[in-house]
Design a protein around this motif. Structure first.
Motif, PDB file in Angstrom:
ATOM      1  N   ILE A 136      -7.219   1.798  -4.964  1.00 58.69           N
ATOM      2  CA  ILE A 136      -6.770   1.976  -3.577  1.00 58.69           C
ATOM      3  C   ILE A 136      -6.526   3.457  -3.308  1.00 58.69           C
ATOM      4  CG2 ILE A 136      -4.922   1.508  -1.923  1.00 58.69           C
ATOM      5  CD1 ILE A 136      -6.615  -0.928  -2.354  1.00 58.69           C
ATOM      6  N   VAL A 177      -6.650   2.118   6.307  1.00 62.39           N
ATOM      7  CA  VAL A 177      -5.248   2.082   5.886  1.00 62.39           C
ATOM      8  C   VAL A 177      -4.330   2.451   7.054  1.00 62.39           C
ATOM      9  CG1 VAL A 177      -3.520   3.211   4.418  1.00 62.39           C
ATOM     10  CG2 VAL A 177      -5.702   2.491   3.446  1.00 62.39           C
ATOM     11  N   ILE A 237       0.837  -1.207   0.000  1.00 61.20           N
ATOM     12  CA  ILE A 237       0.000   0.000   0.000  1.00 61.20           C
ATOM     13  C   ILE A 237       0.869   1.253   0.000  1.00 61.20           C
ATOM     14  CG2 ILE A 237      -1.638   1.346   1.363  1.00 61.20           C
ATOM     15  CD1 ILE A 237      -3.030  -1.171   2.132  1.00 61.20           C
TER      16      ILE A 237
END
Length: 206
Positions: free
Chosen positions: A106, A120, A77
């Protein structure tokens, strides 16, 4: 199908399900190589993924953390949000089912949905504490403890408590030599804690 182990608003839940791809991969498949540009972010649906750094010249690796079902990789990420290449490797420890989500989605969800942004951040915190645990173990815990912990963790994905790891693989994961691993495993076997077989270890009383 539930992708993440959290609840988002209905609109985001629908977007997630619309944009995923599910794949099946075999044990030892390298899902992410260091230096890869990630166009899709993996989420583990079933199986176990090892995230690690590797020194090819020294034939050693450092375990960062494991991904379990409904978890995704913090480092992936970060690479996605920063538009940078991966600085870690990710390898399947067992046959696994993987959900892939496009990186641009994302980034879009992270900026559009506060709940996803919070999710996140929670991933970052969870992995951060896992990394602190690893650092603590490497610094303060003896090798016997780390090998036992590894065997216990890997046995969670088996019904017969049999861990399919060679002495060399255990040495690579724990950052030591095969000779040292063999000595520790033999000591555990003599205490009737494990049974050593070719290419695997059966847990008895760890």
């Amino acid at each position: 199908m539930k992708v993440f182990n959290t609840r988002f608003c209905d609109q985001l839940e629908e977007e997630i399900l619309t944009n995923i791809e599910v794949i099946f991969l075999k044990k030892n498949h390298i899902l992410v190589h260091e230096g890869d540009t990630l166009n899709k972010i993996p989420v583990l649906k079933k199986g176990l993924i090892k995230v690690y750094k590797e020194n090819v010249d020294l034939e050693k690796e450092v375990l960062l953390y494991y991904l379990k079902p409904q978890q995704t990789c913090m480092m992936s990420i970060i690479s996605c949000l920063k538009n940078s290449k991966s600085i870690v490797n990710a390898k399947l420890e067992v046959d696994s089912e993987i959900i892939l989500i496009p990186s641009d989605k994302i980034k879009q969800w992270n900026s559009t949905y506060p709940d996803f942004n919070k999710f996140v951040l929670e991933i970052f915190m969870e992995r951060y504490f896992e990394l602190m645990t690893i650092i603590n173990e490497l610094t303060f815990e003896n090798l016997d403890f780390r090998i036992i912990k590894l065997l216990k963790l890997r046995s969670q994905n088996t019904t017969k408590k049999i861990v399919a790891l060679t002495h060399i693989e255990i040495a690579q994961i724990t950052g030591t030599t095969r000779v040292v691993v063999s000595r520790i495993l033999k000591k555990l076997e003599n205490k009737n804690k494990i049974i050593i077989r070719r290419g695997e270890v059966e847990l008895l009383d760890l």
